[in-house]
Design a protein around this motif. Sequence first.
Motif, mmCIF file in Angstrom:
data_model
loop_
_atom_site.group_PDB
_atom_site.id
_atom_site.type_symbol
_atom_site.label_atom_id
_atom_site.label_comp_id
_atom_site.label_asym_id
_atom_site.label_seq_id
_atom_site.Cartn_x
_atom_site.Cartn_y
_atom_site.Cartn_z
ATOM 1 N N LYS A 204 0.835 -1.207 0.000
ATOM 2 C CA LYS A 204 0.000 0.000 0.000
ATOM 3 C C LYS A 204 0.868 1.255 0.000
ATOM 4 C CE LYS A 204 -3.835 2.139 2.596
ATOM 5 N NZ LYS A 204 -4.886 1.985 1.549
ATOM 6 N N LEU A 205 1.933 1.241 0.801
ATOM 7 C CA LEU A 205 2.833 2.393 0.842
ATOM 8 C C LEU A 205 3.580 2.547 -0.483
ATOM 9 C CD1 LEU A 205 4.343 2.084 4.440
ATOM 10 C CD2 LEU A 205 2.374 3.438 3.698
ATOM 11 N N ILE A 206 4.011 1.423 -1.053
ATOM 12 C CA ILE A 206 4.730 1.475 -2.328
ATOM 13 C C ILE A 206 3.853 2.086 -3.422
ATOM 14 C CG2 ILE A 206 5.710 0.048 -4.178
ATOM 15 C CD1 ILE A 206 6.749 -1.845 -2.009
ATOM 16 N N ARG A 207 2.579 1.743 -3.402
ATOM 17 C CA ARG A 207 1.644 2.282 -4.403
ATOM 18 C C ARG A 207 1.268 3.737 -4.131
ATOM 19 N NH1 ARG A 207 -1.229 -2.478 -3.111
ATOM 20 N NH2 ARG A 207 -2.863 -1.193 -2.143
ATOM 21 N N ARG A 208 1.695 4.274 -2.998
ATOM 22 C CA ARG A 208 1.279 5.606 -2.526
ATOM 23 C C ARG A 208 -0.247 5.661 -2.379
ATOM 24 N NH1 ARG A 208 5.858 4.790 -2.516
ATOM 25 N NH2 ARG A 208 7.587 6.103 -3.195
ATOM 26 N N ASP A 209 -0.801 4.535 -1.933
ATOM 27 C CA ASP A 209 -2.245 4.421 -1.763
ATOM 28 C C ASP A 209 -2.627 4.841 -0.336
ATOM 29 O OD1 ASP A 209 -4.915 3.758 -1.998
ATOM 30 O OD2 ASP A 209 -4.579 1.603 -1.714
ATOM 31 N N TYR A 210 -2.270 6.053 0.001
ATOM 32 C CA TYR A 210 -2.599 6.575 1.324
ATOM 33 C C TYR A 210 -2.595 8.095 1.243
ATOM 34 C CZ TYR A 210 2.229 8.066 2.123
ATOM 35 O OH TYR A 210 3.441 8.709 2.037
ATOM 36 N N GLU A 211 -3.194 8.734 2.240
ATOM 37 C CA GLU A 211 -3.144 10.194 2.341
ATOM 38 C C GLU A 211 -2.122 10.591 3.405
ATOM 39 O OE1 GLU A 211 -7.402 12.002 1.816
ATOM 40 O OE2 GLU A 211 -7.636 10.034 2.787
ATOM 41 N N LEU A 212 -2.404 10.172 4.616
ATOM 42 C CA LEU A 212 -1.508 10.396 5.746
ATOM 43 C C LEU A 212 -1.358 9.040 6.421
ATOM 44 C CD1 LEU A 212 -0.188 12.945 7.174
ATOM 45 C CD2 LEU A 212 -2.092 12.816 8.783
ATOM 46 N N ALA A 213 -0.165 8.706 6.889
ATOM 47 C CA ALA A 213 0.038 7.395 7.498
ATOM 48 C C ALA A 213 0.945 7.505 8.704
ATOM 49 C CB ALA A 213 0.636 6.420 6.487
ATOM 50 N N LEU A 214 0.693 6.640 9.664
ATOM 51 C CA LEU A 214 1.643 6.467 10.763
ATOM 52 C C LEU A 214 2.333 5.137 10.532
ATOM 53 C CD1 LEU A 214 1.501 7.284 14.466
ATOM 54 C CD2 LEU A 214 2.133 4.950 13.806
ATOM 55 N N SER A 215 3.627 5.208 10.358
ATOM 56 C CA SER A 215 4.405 4.013 10.090
ATOM 57 C C SER A 215 5.500 3.890 11.135
ATOM 58 C CB SER A 215 5.003 4.081 8.689
ATOM 59 O OG SER A 215 5.614 2.858 8.343
ATOM 60 N N GLN A 216 6.318 2.878 10.972
ATOM 61 C CA GLN A 216 7.507 2.734 11.806
ATOM 62 C C GLN A 216 8.686 2.471 10.891
ATOM 63 O OE1 GLN A 216 6.877 -0.346 14.742
ATOM 64 N NE2 GLN A 216 5.099 0.694 15.639
ATOM 65 N N VAL A 217 9.779 3.116 11.163
ATOM 66 C CA VAL A 217 11.000 2.840 10.420
ATOM 67 C C VAL A 217 11.961 2.148 11.374
ATOM 68 C CG1 VAL A 217 11.940 5.152 10.857
ATOM 69 C CG2 VAL A 217 12.867 3.778 8.997
ATOM 70 N N GLY A 218 12.338 0.930 11.019
ATOM 71 C CA GLY A 218 13.276 0.171 11.839
ATOM 72 C C GLY A 218 14.565 -0.024 11.080
ATOM 73 N N ASN A 219 15.655 0.438 11.632
ATOM 74 C CA ASN A 219 16.925 0.388 10.921
ATOM 75 C C ASN A 219 17.646 -0.931 11.149
ATOM 76 O OD1 ASN A 219 17.052 2.960 9.547
ATOM 77 N ND2 ASN A 219 17.083 3.866 11.582
ATOM 78 N N GLY A 220 18.009 -1.562 10.041
ATOM 79 C CA GLY A 220 18.708 -2.832 10.127
ATOM 80 C C GLY A 220 20.091 -2.689 10.716
ATOM 81 N N VAL A 221 20.693 -1.523 10.537
ATOM 82 C CA VAL A 221 22.027 -1.246 11.080
ATOM 83 C C VAL A 221 22.037 0.193 11.566
ATOM 84 C CG1 VAL A 221 24.510 -1.184 10.599
ATOM 85 C CG2 VAL A 221 23.062 -2.813 9.383
ATOM 86 N N ASP A 222 22.616 0.423 12.715
ATOM 87 C CA ASP A 222 22.753 1.784 13.228
ATOM 88 C C ASP A 222 23.948 2.441 12.548
ATOM 89 O OD1 ASP A 222 22.634 4.115 14.722
ATOM 90 O OD2 ASP A 222 23.712 3.259 16.434
ATOM 91 N N ASP A 223 23.725 2.865 11.311
ATOM 92 C CA ASP A 223 24.802 3.485 10.548
ATOM 93 C C ASP A 223 24.183 4.321 9.435
ATOM 94 O OD1 ASP A 223 28.022 2.999 10.148
ATOM 95 O OD2 ASP A 223 27.006 3.541 8.281
ATOM 96 N N PRO A 224 24.740 5.505 9.164
ATOM 97 C CA PRO A 224 24.214 6.332 8.071
ATOM 98 C C PRO A 224 24.212 5.631 6.719
ATOM 99 C CG PRO A 224 25.709 7.610 9.439
ATOM 100 C CD PRO A 224 25.830 6.183 9.897
ATOM 101 N N ASP A 225 25.147 4.712 6.497
ATOM 102 C CA ASP A 225 25.200 4.012 5.215
ATOM 103 C C ASP A 225 24.013 3.085 5.001
ATOM 104 O OD1 ASP A 225 27.515 5.270 4.477
ATOM 105 O OD2 ASP A 225 28.644 3.434 4.088
ATOM 106 N N GLN A 226 23.329 2.731 6.069
ATOM 107 C CA GLN A 226 22.095 1.959 5.918
ATOM 108 C C GLN A 226 20.888 2.871 5.860
ATOM 109 O OE1 GLN A 226 19.616 0.963 9.008
ATOM 110 N NE2 GLN A 226 18.384 1.072 7.163
ATOM 111 N N ASN A 227 20.732 3.715 6.865
ATOM 112 C CA ASN A 227 19.505 4.498 7.014
ATOM 113 C C ASN A 227 19.299 5.488 5.870
ATOM 114 O OD1 ASN A 227 17.230 5.740 8.030
ATOM 115 N ND2 ASN A 227 18.273 6.751 9.715
ATOM 116 N N TYR A 228 20.292 6.272 5.559
ATOM 117 C CA TYR A 228 20.106 7.327 4.562
ATOM 118 C C TYR A 228 19.855 6.791 3.147
ATOM 119 C CZ TYR A 228 21.613 10.664 8.159
ATOM 120 O OH TYR A 228 21.719 11.430 9.297
ATOM 121 N N PRO A 229 20.677 5.858 2.625
ATOM 122 C CA PRO A 229 20.380 5.359 1.279
ATOM 123 C C PRO A 229 19.049 4.601 1.190
ATOM 124 C CG PRO A 229 22.649 4.889 1.873
ATOM 125 C CD PRO A 229 21.964 5.353 3.124
#
Length: 541
Positions: A426-451
């Motif tokens: 649903k998020l990939i399709r942009r089939d939403y107006e406003l959403a509450l999501s969670q972002v969970g980082n696989g690695v605590d490092d800028p090279d993971q989170n930012y890209p």
Amino acid sequence: MIKVVSSKGWLGQPWLFRLVAIASLLAATLPFDAAWAQKQGGVLRITHRDSPASMSIHEEGTISVVLPMMGVFNNLVMFDQHKRQNSLDGIVPDLAESWKWSEDGKTLTFALRSGVKWHDGKPFTAADVKCTWDLLAGTAPENFKVNFRKGWYANVESVTVNGEHEAVFNLKTPQPALLALLASGFTPVYPCHVSPGKMRQAPIGTGPFKFVEYKSNQGIKVARNPNYWKPGLPYLDGIEYTIITNRSTAILAFVSGKFDVTFPYEITVPLVGDVKSQMPAAMCDISPMNVAANVLMNPVPPFDDLEVRRAVAMALDRKSFLDILTQGQGDVGGAMQPLPDGRWGLPEAMLRELPGYDPDIAKSREKARAVMAARGFGPAKPLKLKLSTRNLPTYRDASVILISQLKEIFIDAELQLIETAQWVPKLIRRDYELALSQVGNGVDDPDQNYPENYACGSRTYMDYCNKEIDALIATQSAERDQEKRKKIAWEIDRKLTQDAVRPMIYYMRGGTCWRPEVKNMTIMVNSIFNGWRMEDVWLDR
């Protein structure tokens, strides 16, 4: 040294004296647990919160898959499973026995273990490493349907092999943190001879546990791999994950003795107290997760307007979320996990200068209302929309609070609950107006989170693209001086927050409880995805 107090009685027997001497020497040279304590056998019973879309770690972005499947696989390297904070210093060998960097930092060579076999008996070789990264690059004959972590390896020019036991990562530019990405629970090595389609349904790995079955809405089972390449491991005969979507029901089942471990990080801080009151012997841990509840705004009117997005960010009373949901034990931060459990977060003084982080909530909301009023919204004409969220307790709880806070700036939101298997599509399709999501980082490092979450073409789910940010991401990645790198990472965080990209509401803390007979469990504090190999967890019963 052993001193014989008496030459009479049982100590006088020569064979027994020698036995005691050997035992004493072993005890002096090995930790007690390592020498004696572990018991073989038993099935570990864990509650599971939902039904994942597939069993393929590389094609999923949730702990719902990594938790049961990480033990089915191995990585080239992994984070030490008993260090609570992941870091480059805590990376240990796995399928790779050793590794070395070239002088220019653009080539990383792995010496691979010999004698390792896939669960179907075929040998593991360097070709499997190449095949895995071809899949991640999207250049394989049959590719992943969803490739969440393609951006992690955008700097990998190619992976080449030298015989069966050497794999070489050839990089476009130096990237010291590549090892951290390779150590994540999200980065198992897949077999060349098994198609991505089969890996979604019945994965084949080299790990301590073999996949047995997955039944939607029922459970997931894995069994001991008797031919695991680490002698004597795993200790467990198997692990069973029973799907119980109702959190209260799952907790009651744990307290009643039907399960050994609760789904990791899933119990709220107040509920941990309830568990302990009903089961005082339970071992419970409340830890940071490097998971943040955040607001997604589909970039169509009115959220194509930066000022409207900032207004939403300024409406947030983050302290209220923390007080209600975590009894004040959560954390406030920007795009990177806050210090000290996170290693890259913005210092508090910098954070307070950014839109939505002023401690004076009333002042921030007054500015936000002025923005909304200038666009025609007000008490008599609120912006009406649906707030979409995943149908899980931690999502639902935060969404109810968010809806009440949005009313303060003339947004009238109706809650829309989405089941797990449909949430990401649903998020990939942009089939939403406003959403509450969670972002969970696989690695605590800028090279993971930012890209992965903010670069052009990544899964911001807000179609955010800023070439200046992309340039900074590349610059920090190649920087070998970690203090200089941190300063660049902070600048990226500030710009993302100013642009109201996925405004972070709060960084969560979650509770995990287990019965005292479960031994060798370690709960990590800066990623929920990296600690589930389970090869040396054992049951004292």
